[in-house]
Motif scaffolding. Sequence first.
Motif, PDB file in Angstrom:
ATOM      1  N   THR A  84     -47.789  50.950 -14.507  1.00  0.00           N
ATOM      2  CA  THR A  84     -46.450  51.237 -15.030  1.00  0.00           C
ATOM      3  C   THR A  84     -46.449  51.826 -16.437  1.00  0.00           C
ATOM      4  OG1 THR A  84     -45.519  49.496 -13.629  1.00  0.00           O
ATOM      5  CG2 THR A  84     -44.182  50.258 -15.480  1.00  0.00           C
ATOM      6  N   SER A 119     -46.263  46.260  -0.635  1.00  0.00           N
ATOM      7  CA  SER A 119     -45.649  46.554  -1.932  1.00  0.00           C
ATOM      8  C   SER A 119     -45.596  48.061  -2.079  1.00  0.00           C
ATOM      9  CB  SER A 119     -46.471  45.929  -3.070  1.00  0.00           C
ATOM     10  OG  SER A 119     -45.933  46.286  -4.325  1.00  0.00           O
ATOM     11  N   CYS A 120     -44.423  48.623  -1.975  1.00  0.00           N
ATOM     12  CA  CYS A 120     -44.309  50.083  -2.012  1.00  0.00           C
ATOM     13  C   CYS A 120     -42.912  50.481  -2.465  1.00  0.00           C
ATOM     14  CB  CYS A 120     -44.609  50.682  -0.640  1.00  0.00           C
ATOM     15  SG  CYS A 120     -43.704  49.900   0.713  1.00  0.00           S
ATOM     16  N   GLY A 121     -42.832  51.687  -3.014  1.00  0.00           N
ATOM     17  CA  GLY A 121     -41.547  52.155  -3.495  1.00  0.00           C
ATOM     18  C   GLY A 121     -41.630  53.582  -3.999  1.00  0.00           C
ATOM     19  N   TYR A 124     -39.709  56.211  -7.116  1.00  0.00           N
ATOM     20  CA  TYR A 124     -38.811  56.290  -8.269  1.00  0.00           C
ATOM     21  C   TYR A 124     -38.799  57.703  -8.830  1.00  0.00           C
ATOM     22  CZ  TYR A 124     -38.576  51.224  -8.160  1.00  0.00           C
ATOM     23  OH  TYR A 124     -38.352  49.930  -7.752  1.00  0.00           O
ATOM     24  N   THR A 144     -36.236  53.090  -5.461  1.00  0.00           N
ATOM     25  CA  THR A 144     -36.076  52.048  -4.458  1.00  0.00           C
ATOM     26  C   THR A 144     -37.388  51.323  -4.238  1.00  0.00           C
ATOM     27  OG1 THR A 144     -34.450  53.441  -3.306  1.00  0.00           O
ATOM     28  CG2 THR A 144     -35.329  51.552  -2.101  1.00  0.00           C
ATOM     29  N   GLU A 145     -37.347  49.997  -4.285  1.00  0.00           N
ATOM     30  CA  GLU A 145     -38.468  49.159  -3.868  1.00  0.00           C
ATOM     31  C   GLU A 145     -38.298  48.936  -2.366  1.00  0.00           C
ATOM     32  OE1 GLU A 145     -41.530  46.560  -3.219  1.00  0.00           O
ATOM     33  OE2 GLU A 145     -41.222  47.756  -5.030  1.00  0.00           O
ATOM     34  N   SER A 205     -40.568  47.455  -0.031  1.00  0.00           N
ATOM     35  CA  SER A 205     -41.482  46.514   0.619  1.00  0.00           C
ATOM     36  C   SER A 205     -40.795  45.827   1.799  1.00  0.00           C
ATOM     37  CB  SER A 205     -41.950  45.454  -0.376  1.00  0.00           C
ATOM     38  OG  SER A 205     -42.562  46.061  -1.490  1.00  0.00           O
ATOM     39  N   GLY A 254     -40.402  51.801   3.776  1.00  0.00           N
ATOM     40  CA  GLY A 254     -41.605  51.432   3.054  1.00  0.00           C
ATOM     41  C   GLY A 254     -42.849  51.592   3.906  1.00  0.00           C
TER      42      GLY A 254
END
Length: 260
Positions: A196, A223-225, A227, A238-239, A241, A246
């Motif tokens: 990040t 865990s994926c998204g 931005y 958007t997250e 997961s 996703g």
Amino acid sequence: MPNWVRNRVVFREKERYKETANWVRNRVVVMEADGMKALKEMPNWMRWVRNRIWFDEADGMKAFKEKFVKDRVFSFNNVIEMPKSLNIETGSESHRALEVYLHSLGKKDADELAVKIGKDIAISDREYDQRYGKLSKEALKKYLELGKTQVDNYLKYGYTDWYGWCNANWGTMLDAVVVSADRLSITFDTAWDCPTPIIERIAKALKNYTFIYDYADVLIGNSCGTYNFQNGKQGLGTEMSGFRRGLELAHDLWLRLKLK
């Protein structure tokens, strides 16, 4: 005995099931044979996250390469440089070195530094004699130098070595690996988590360009998204997961994307 969890993934399309099953089967076989060779010798005890920065115009990717790619290599050090003195061994040897060096400073200074650093490294004279009383002059000198380097690092940078600094300043413990780029995007893998601080620094440096940042854990859909970054700041995102979008994103990044 460990607690076990049974998992099931249901695919709506037969072809996607075949492609995913084949990918998982290949990884399992390779891990049993010679340890994740298919993932270019990356340690098999880590969880990897695939990251993609995708510019909406070729000029954005050109500016990225000019600023962050040196000698044809993209490294997090080109974005946020790690002080060279932090690049030292970390583990049992570094812990011993801290014990030896702090003991040489005297009890008062040793206790204060141990509290600041947050490690159990202030030892008594008796403990010192038991552990290090028979050290050779050469070994003692090595420990004192390594211990001093760690303390100096902490006083300057807030961390004794690369591990803590990288997690705090890059968002992940290691540099980018398995890097691939084309005229609009760059893709790379990171250990355990998304970088990040790196993405935010890139956005700030390239505030005249817009890009989309996608990420997906190697555990497909875990865990994926995605931005959007524009004007140097994070915009809509958007997250995803656990959602179908996703799974599709993770599928595209890990299964369909062919890294060069």
